[in-house]
Design an enzyme around this catalytic site. Structure first.
Site, mmCIF file in Angstrom:
data_model
loop_
_atom_site.group_PDB
_atom_site.id
_atom_site.type_symbol
_atom_site.label_atom_id
_atom_site.label_comp_id
_atom_site.label_asym_id
_atom_site.label_seq_id
_atom_site.Cartn_x
_atom_site.Cartn_y
_atom_site.Cartn_z
ATOM 1 N N GLU A 74 28.536 102.302 -54.812
ATOM 2 C CA GLU A 74 29.331 101.185 -54.302
ATOM 3 C C GLU A 74 28.763 99.888 -54.895
ATOM 4 O O GLU A 74 27.555 99.660 -54.800
ATOM 5 C CB GLU A 74 29.243 101.106 -52.781
ATOM 6 N N ARG A 289 18.223 113.875 -49.465
ATOM 7 C CA ARG A 289 17.943 112.473 -49.815
ATOM 8 C C ARG A 289 16.470 112.283 -50.139
ATOM 9 O O ARG A 289 15.619 113.054 -49.703
ATOM 10 C CB ARG A 289 18.267 111.565 -48.635
ATOM 11 N N LYS A 299 20.794 98.200 -47.518
ATOM 12 C CA LYS A 299 21.268 96.917 -48.056
ATOM 13 C C LYS A 299 21.203 95.838 -46.983
ATOM 14 O O LYS A 299 20.768 94.709 -47.234
ATOM 15 C CB LYS A 299 22.704 97.070 -48.547
#
Length: 576
Positions: A74, A289, A299
């Site tokens: 993204e 992950r 973020k």
């Protein structure tokens, strides 16, 4: 809870039999069934429809049986160390199998996207050593995605819903009262959504399916009156990840849709949507992950750190974004090796930051962080040739070149390399205890200690005798030094947080911002460094002897170089 569940299971099924206790062989889900996705239909959980074989045949005609992966970030933030694993896996798997990897921006959320993120993402992918086969955007396919949304409604698989976001959140939201509204009505309302007749949050397009995690009827389209950086004001409805991702994979004929474990709950919707529209269906594979201790990568949290002044920006060397790691001096090879060491498994990996500290750089007679000048009396006096010393760039491999270092009567050493009183085990410079100067071929011995008057006796200068090492007694230790040095700024970094898991309320009840390490940055403004680094450019890397690895910071300017310490060196405790 576990005890109660065990009791209930025992009550329902009775005690375990010998067959229950027998160890079953593990069945591993193998990545890469078939050549280039041609045997996707054999994958566990893959849904085969009457059209599957024809679609796969056409897919193989398009790809020629080539493996195709994609990295789909993204563009609303900077990539971090977890993304490096995804980049390595997607690009690496394609390369290992003679395939290609797309860089596809998932630009379906226009209010959070900025051009700087698009640029930084591609820059970091290429910095890690990978070249995308093609750079695409989800927005490239907005027209096709809209056409397919209309088709999904016509097939009775999607409907326009007016439930509020708050109503459909959580694990057990109430079913939509509009789930069974007529197809024609949904088509008209969806067109009204596209024309801007509904406000944000007043209508969504939802798909008719139940996901693995129990989530019912995920949203496919929502209203957003935000101009898109590529399509401008053309759209006021934007597709969601759940709707967009698998269809973009299908359009690009991706063979292996590789994603992290949290997307496993979306695998059924991935297969369902492709099959509901009768389009080619890739295979989704999940892996664990990568998490790192003593840091945050969210973020939202990095933005908080920047806004509160805890760090300078996304590339602050104390962070673990890829731009920050580059600025601190980590070479891309170290990051790629770190990802390879972590490996690709289904289990989540939590790693210590020090495992990243695997880098190599030229070695220089480097920065003296706490300098003490020495005035040497050479015996015998040096020849003109002795005014410069040849120092190997890599002492372990002299074939990789040398550089010249001035050697004058005044040299500078680390303040910590001299003691007036010798402790047991201390081997460096002290009265009555000479040391060798690295690479110079000389041994120095204290003749006179000069202190500042009225300052508590602080040592500012040492007068020493200087004897050629081939005639002097072998010293117990050798120390680094500089002569005619360059004055520069050195930034010494430590962990940004005090606890391993700053986001864990049990470890840090006050929240991650309360866990900041007050000593995470120390600036030495008048460090001395070998003048041969004067021509270095930002991101050039050096090992300053016995001190650590350093990198030239972009803040450097003419007459004032700035170095970031990447990592320290492990000092031999016997020489402490």
């Amino acid at each position: 809870i576990k005890n109660e569940v065990d009791l209930q299971v025992l009550h329902l099924l009775g005690p375990k039999t010998e067959a229950d206790l027998e160890k079953k062989p593990k069945v591993r889900r193998r990545l890469g069934t078939g050549v280039g996705g041609g045997e996707n239909y054999k994958t566990e959980g893959y849904v085969v429809t009457p059209n599957t074989m024809a679609l796969l045949k056409h897919h193989l005609t398009v790809t020629g049986g080539q493996v195709r992966t994609r990295f789909p970030p993204e563009p609303n933030g900077i990539l971090h160390i977890g993304h490096a694993k995804a980049i390595n896996f997607n690009f690496g798997y394609a390369k290992a199998n003679g395939g290609v990897c797309f860089l596809r921006y998932d630009d379906t959320n226009p209010e959070k996207e900025e051009e700087k993120y698009f640029t930084a993402i591609r820059e970091m992918v290429e910095w890690l050593g990978y070249q995308p086969y093609a750079v695409t955007h989800a927005s490239d396919y907005f027209d096709q995605l809209y056409t397919w949304a209309l088709e999904l409604i016509r097939r009775g698989q999607a409907y326009v819903c007016h439930q509020k976001v708050e109503e459909i959140k959580g694990h057990n939201p109430p079913p939509s009262p509009w789930r069974d509204r007529p197809v024609e009505e949904s088509l008209l309302l969806f067109e009204d959504m596209r024309k801007g007749k509904f406000g944000e949050g007043e209508a969504t397009l939802r798909m008719k399916l139940v996901m693995e995690d129990g989530k019912m009827d995920p949203v496919a389209y929502r209203v957003k009156f935000t101009p898109h950086h590529r399509t401008g004001d053309k759209w006021c409805i934007y597709p969601t990840y759940d709707y967009t991702h698998c269809l973009c994979d299908s359009i690009e004929h991706i063979t292996h849709s590789l994603c992290t474990k949290e997307f496993q709950a979306r695998r059924s919707s991935y297969f369902w949507l492709c099959n509901a529209l009768d389009v080619y269906c890739p295979v989704q594979w999940e892996y664990g992950r990568l998490n790192l201790l003593y840091t945050v990568v969210s973020k939202r949290k990095i933005i908080q750190l920047v806004e509160t002044g805890a760090v300078r920006d996304w590339d602050d060397p104390r962070l673990f974004t890829l731009t920050a790691l580059r600025r601190r001096g980590f070479p891309p090879e170290a990051i790629n090796n770190f990802c390879a060491r972590v490996g690709v498994t289904v289990a989540q990996a939590t790693m210590e930051p020090h495992l990243l500290e695997a880098c190599a750089a030229p070695r220089f007679l480097g920065s003296v962080l706490g300098p003490s000048p020495q005035k040497g009396q050479h015996s015998p006096p040096p020849s003109p040739q002795a005014l410069e010393v040849l120092v190997p760039n890599f002492p372990a491999d002299e074939s990789r070149g040398f550089h010249k270092v001035p050697f004058q009567s005044t040299v500078y050493i680390e303040e910590t390399d001299f003691r007036e009183e010798v402790d047991k085990g201390y081997k460096r410079l002290a009265p009555g205890q000479p040391v060798g100067l690295r690479h110079a071929g000389y041994v120095i011995a204290i003749q006179n200690v000069i202190k500042v008057r009225g300052s508590g006796g602080h040592v500012i200068e040492l007068e020493v005798t200087c004897t050629k090492s081939d005639v002097a007694e072998k010293p117990k230790a050798f120390i680094h030094w500089v002569s005619e040095p360059l004055v520069c700024e050195v930034r010494l970094y430590e962990r940004l947080f005090l606890h391993k898991n700053p986001e864990d309320p049990s470890e840090v009840p006050g929240g991650f911002l309360s866990d900041l390490n007050p000593d995470s940055l120390r600036v030495v403004r008048s460090a001395l460094v070998d003048s041969s680094v004067l021509s270095a450019r930002p991101f050039d890397k050096f090992q300053f002897e016995r001190l650590g690895y350093f990198s030239v910071d972009p803040d450097s300017e003419e007459g004032k170089m700035v170095f970031n310490r990447t990592v320290t060196l492990k000092e031999d405790p016997g020489k402490a």
